[in-house]
Design an enzyme around this catalytic site. Structure first.
Site, PDB file in Angstrom:
ATOM      1  N   CYS A   1      82.282  -8.851  13.816  1.00 26.56           N
ATOM      2  CA  CYS A   1      81.530  -9.925  13.164  1.00 26.56           C
ATOM      3  C   CYS A   1      82.343 -11.189  12.962  1.00 26.56           C
ATOM      4  CB  CYS A   1      80.983  -9.431  11.824  1.00 26.56           C
ATOM      5  SG  CYS A   1      82.281  -9.103  10.624  1.00 26.56           S
TER       6      CYS A   1
ATOM      7  N   CYS B   1      87.861  -4.867   7.581  1.00 27.50           N
ATOM      8  CA  CYS B   1      86.947  -6.012   7.663  1.00 27.50           C
ATOM      9  C   CYS B   1      86.293  -6.162   6.291  1.00 27.50           C
ATOM     10  CB  CYS B   1      85.884  -5.739   8.730  1.00 27.50           C
ATOM     11  SG  CYS B   1      84.461  -6.824   8.611  1.00 27.50           S
TER      12      CYS B   1
ATOM     13  N   GLU C   1      97.190  40.229  16.953  1.00 26.89           N
ATOM     14  CA  GLU C   1      96.744  39.369  15.843  1.00 26.89           C
ATOM     15  C   GLU C   1      96.725  37.913  16.299  1.00 26.89           C
ATOM     16  OE1 GLU C   1      99.807  39.873  12.930  1.00 26.89           O
ATOM     17  OE2 GLU C   1      99.413  42.000  12.700  1.00 26.89           O
TER      18      GLU C   1
ATOM     19  N   ASP D   1      99.071  28.341  13.649  1.00 24.16           N
ATOM     20  CA  ASP D   1     100.096  27.316  13.702  1.00 24.16           C
ATOM     21  C   ASP D   1     100.254  26.707  12.319  1.00 24.16           C
ATOM     22  OD1 ASP D   1     102.005  25.870  14.896  1.00 24.16           O
ATOM     23  OD2 ASP D   1     100.647  24.390  15.771  1.00 24.16           O
TER      24      ASP D   1
ATOM     25  N   CYS E   1      87.674  -9.754  12.504  1.00 28.38           N
ATOM     26  CA  CYS E   1      86.960  -8.533  12.894  1.00 28.38           C
ATOM     27  C   CYS E   1      86.371  -8.687  14.300  1.00 28.38           C
ATOM     28  CB  CYS E   1      85.850  -8.246  11.884  1.00 28.38           C
ATOM     29  SG  CYS E   1      84.773  -6.901  12.410  1.00 28.38           S
TER      30      CYS E   1
ATOM     31  N   LYS F   1     101.345  32.814  24.173  1.00 26.09           N
ATOM     32  CA  LYS F   1     100.933  31.448  23.800  1.00 26.09           C
ATOM     33  C   LYS F   1      99.840  30.951  24.750  1.00 26.09           C
ATOM     34  CE  LYS F   1     103.259  29.009  21.244  1.00 26.09           C
ATOM     35  NZ  LYS F   1     104.611  28.708  20.858  1.00 26.09           N
TER      36      LYS F   1
ATOM     37  N   TYR G   1     100.881  38.863   7.190  1.00 28.99           N
ATOM     38  CA  TYR G   1     100.940  39.771   8.336  1.00 28.99           C
ATOM     39  C   TYR G   1     102.220  40.584   8.446  1.00 28.99           C
ATOM     40  CZ  TYR G   1     103.188  35.478   9.965  1.00 28.99           C
ATOM     41  OH  TYR G   1     103.969  34.369  10.055  1.00 28.99           O
TER      42      TYR G   1
ATOM     43  N   LYS H   1      97.737  34.127  16.313  1.00 25.92           N
ATOM     44  CA  LYS H   1      98.966  33.440  15.888  1.00 25.92           C
ATOM     45  C   LYS H   1      98.565  32.061  15.389  1.00 25.92           C
ATOM     46  CE  LYS H   1     103.615  32.232  17.405  1.00 25.92           C
ATOM     47  NZ  LYS H   1     103.614  30.866  16.896  1.00 25.92           N
TER      48      LYS H   1
ATOM     49  N   CYS I   1      78.813  -6.171   8.069  1.00 27.90           N
ATOM     50  CA  CYS I   1      79.330  -6.202   9.438  1.00 27.90           C
ATOM     51  C   CYS I   1      78.526  -5.219  10.300  1.00 27.90           C
ATOM     52  CB  CYS I   1      80.806  -5.806   9.411  1.00 27.90           C
ATOM     53  SG  CYS I   1      81.491  -5.485  11.041  1.00 27.90           S
TER      54      CYS I   1
END
Ligand code: IVH
Length: 693
Positions: free
Chosen positions: A439, A454, A140, A144, A436, A342, A254, A142, A459
């Site tokens: 600009c 900004c 299956e 995270d 900025c 893994k 699962y 895995k 800009c």
């Protein structure tokens, strides 16, 4: 005296009985209860079709109408409200903290294997212990995320907790109830409803959903989540379920803990049973006749996972047969019968050349580390986001530092940490500029906000980014319109708004640097071809603040046309469960603005066509189709897409509500049923000509 008393009691009972049987109100009550139950059943079914099978059969509006009917009946008859009613997903008020829950059966963790040799060694160990040559495994993905346990008593969800340390978890029932793919009541099957069932699985977030949420949070000046796991964990451990309900959590199941009332003998049967009972099960599992097949699943999946919507950090290979698992037992905290294969961590070490500041289309300034190029899983990385000033400070990343960078799935690469032991003393700390960088305008950082912004809406950096966003894959998808071309178009003041892309001509394009006649022609063709757009893509592309791909999809489905969305009231928008007050304001403000309206107007005068608009109300709008048998010219998915595009719907079963049954090769019993009910039957040819545009 005594006798009288007995008589009197009997009399009262008799009267009560009569009252109970004959009183008209009581009969009504029974009917109402049945109506409520009936509505719940239908809503559960549609929830299951939408959130678990990803195959909705009714429109959102129809679903909402059922939901509102139930809400109304329940508010008139609160005595019939049950905790597993679909209306009760978000009921609880914020908690002070989480209670501890002791898992009846400990939730174990898995031993890891990082190489194929380690997986083979796992198999050899098992074969030796069982005195066999080969074992049947199930492999299956895995995921995270965060593992949780759901407890069902007599079919109702009563409690849910995090894994915690495996023995003690936290009670996160109220938050788990808000996840739409978790059933509040088990679906009825031929199996008896188990008196107790503990279901285990992973709560996770899809990668796109992480980006969209982060985009909104950055725009609102809130800290971003660094990965999907943190987002899933942070959302489940929220004290206020109202917050959890706005988070895009999903669950794949699962495993089981305690179970009473049904027998399950192997993992394959377990996954099938969980799916029948209404849980989401990852369809990508594979039964393997031996470890070689397990390894080939691991190899295939390592490639395939890059195309998935979620992040997977490996595969789990488990002995299928439960009786064998019992023989194998466990070692301290992990079972001997399973292993997590893994994948290599997608991390690498490199050097930061400099830290630059990028201005996004909403004006937000993002520090970006320019790296010495390094390969991560086959892709060369030369820049990594540092998110915001606070993040740079927290990680103390300096120009010249040696750093660890990582890329998880499709996520933009990021700097994990600085390896300070390699510093020589000539690295220099980052400082956010006071004006900025594009600009020279003022930079603001509102109190308590993380992001710097900004203030200049004209800009050039903002304009460039909004054009890149507009032409990006999820928007108009104009191939050949990368940042280099956009830079020139904006710097030479050829265009100021994305809509002006449609006015570009060959001569202008050829005048750009590194743009030959052939590239210019290709780009013009790509721009021309992008004119036919779906509403959801258009809504995403025009860059309404807070509208990511998912919200765009929801709005497109709900309103169908741009003008209907443009004239939607705040109340109407707030009535959509996924749309909160700030998104509502963003939408209404966007459409109230004359300049934005002018941009849309300009798009439409440049003959940008929104697919489905106009045809939605055509002859097939709202019609219901059922398919049976194989189609020869197109797949079932393509046929479904075609029908939906015309505003019609597809169901899996024939009823008197069905308008057309399309019959392909080897049809099932649906054809006969359609004939009995007098529903119109179409051959594949007839279907094609009916739906041809
Ligand atoms: S089985 C005793 N199957 O991985 C076996 N775990 O490192 C129990 N996980 O805590 C776990 N996907 O959070 C199993 N298909 C899967 C899984 C899975 C993710 C997680 C789970 C577990 C951790 C173990």
């Amino acid at each position: 005296m005594c006798h009288f008393a007995v008589q009197a009691t009997v009399l009262v009972i008799r009267l009560d009985n009569r009252l109970f049987r004959r009183h008209p109100l009581c009969k009504m009550t029974g009917e109402i209860q049945r109506e409520i139950e009936g509505l719940r059943e239908r809503i559960w079914d549609h929830n299951y079709l939408y959130h678990v099978l990803d195959r909705p059969e009714i429109s959102d509006a129809e679903y909402d109408s059922l939901f509102r009917q139930l809400q109304k009946l329940e508010s008139l008859h609160p005595q019939f409200v049950t905790t597993d009613s679909p209306t009760q997903r978000v009921g609880a008020s914020p908690a002070e903290g989480f209670r501890t829950i002791v898992h009846a059966i400990p939730m174990l963790s898995l031993e890891n294997a990082f190489t194929l040799d380690e997986i083979k060694a796992f198999d050899r160990r098992i074969c030796k212990l069982l005195h066999v040559d080969r074992v049947v495994y199930i492999a299956e993905p895995k995921l995270d995320g965060l593992s949780v346990e759901l407890v069902y008593e007599n079919g109702s969800f009563v409690r849910g907790s995090t894994r915690g340390d495996g023995t003690n978890g936290e009670d996160v029932t109220a938050n788990l109830r808000t996840i739409r793919s978790i059933p509040l009541r088990l679906r009825r099957t031929q199996l008896a409803i188990p008196s107790v069932l503990e279901v285990r699985g992973e709560v996770y977030v899809e990668t796109d959903d992480l980006h969209q949420l982060n985009e909104k949070r950055e725009a609102a000046g809130l800290p971003v989540f660094s990965n999907t796991r943190n987002l899933a964990a942070g959302s489940l451990r929220q004290l206020d379920p109202q917050v959890t309900t706005t988070r895009p959590l999903k669950m794949f199941c699962y495993d089981i803990g305690r179970v009473e009332g049904i027998r399950i003998g192997c993992q394959e049967q377990l996954l099938r049973t969980l799916s029948l009972l209404g849980f989401r099960v990852n369809p990508l599992h594979r039964l393997c006749g031996g470890i070689e097949e397990g390894i080939s699943f691991y190899n295939d999946f390592q490639v395939r996972r890059k195309t998935l919507l979620y992040e997977a950090d490996g595969v789990v290979i488990k002995v299928d047969e439960f009786a064998l698992r019992k023989v194998l037992g466990r070692v301290s905290h992990s079972p001997r019968w399973a292993i997590a294969g893994k994948f290599q961590a997608e991390q690498a070490i490199t050097k930061v050349r400099e830290i630059i500041v990028q201005v996004g289309r909403t004006g937000i300034l993002t520090p970006v580390a320019i790296l010495e190029p390094v390969r991560l899983y086959g892709v060369e990385i030369s820049r990594a986001t540092l998110h915001n000033e606070d993040e740079v400070k927290r990680k103390d990343v300096r120009a010249g530092d040696t750093v660890i960078v990582q890329r998880a799935g499709d996520v933009i690469p990021e700097v994990v940490k600085s390896l300070t032991k390699y510093r020589k003393g000539d690295e220099f700390p980052f400082k956010m500029p006071s004006v900025c960088p594009s600009c020279g305008s003022r930079i603001i950082r509102r109190q308590s906000m993380v992001a710097h912004r900004c203030v200049n809406i004209s800009c050039p950096a903002r304009i460039k980014q909004s054009i890149v966003h507009f032409a990006g894959k999820a928007g108009f998808d104009i191939a050949g319109l990368g940042i280099k071309v956009v830079n020139q178009l904006v710097e030479k003041e050829i265009i100021k708004r994305p809509s002006q892309l449609f006015r570009l001509d060959r001569e202008t394009l050829i005048s750009l640097e590194r743009m030959g006649p052939r590239s210019a022609d290709n780009l013009l063709a790509a721009i021309r071809n992008s004119r036919s757009m779906t509403l959801e893509r258009l809504l995403f592309a025009i860059g309404i603040p807070e509208i990511g791909q998912q919200t765009a999809r929801i709005l497109a489905k709900r309103f169908g046309t741009l003008s209907r969305l443009g004239s939607a009231s705040k109340e109407e928008l707030l009535g959509i469960p996924e749309i909160g007050p700030s998104t509502t304001t963003a939408i209404t403000e966007y459409f109230a603005n004359q300049e934005n309206r002018a941009v849309i107007e300009e798009l439409l005068t440049c003959r940008v066509q929104i697919k489905g608009e106009g045809t939605r109300l055509g002859p097939l709008a709202e019609k219901r189709f059922v398919f049976t048998g194989a189609l020869s010219r197109m797949t079932r998915d393509e046929a479904t897409e075609r029908v939906r595009h015309l505003g019609a719907r597809v169901s899996t079963s024939v009823s008197s509500q069905t308008d057309y049954v399309v019959i392909g090769v080897n049809p099932g019993s649906k054809g006969a049923k359609a004939r009995n009910l007098g529903v119109k039957i179409l051959s594949e040819e007839e279907f094609s000509s009916l739906t041809e545009q």
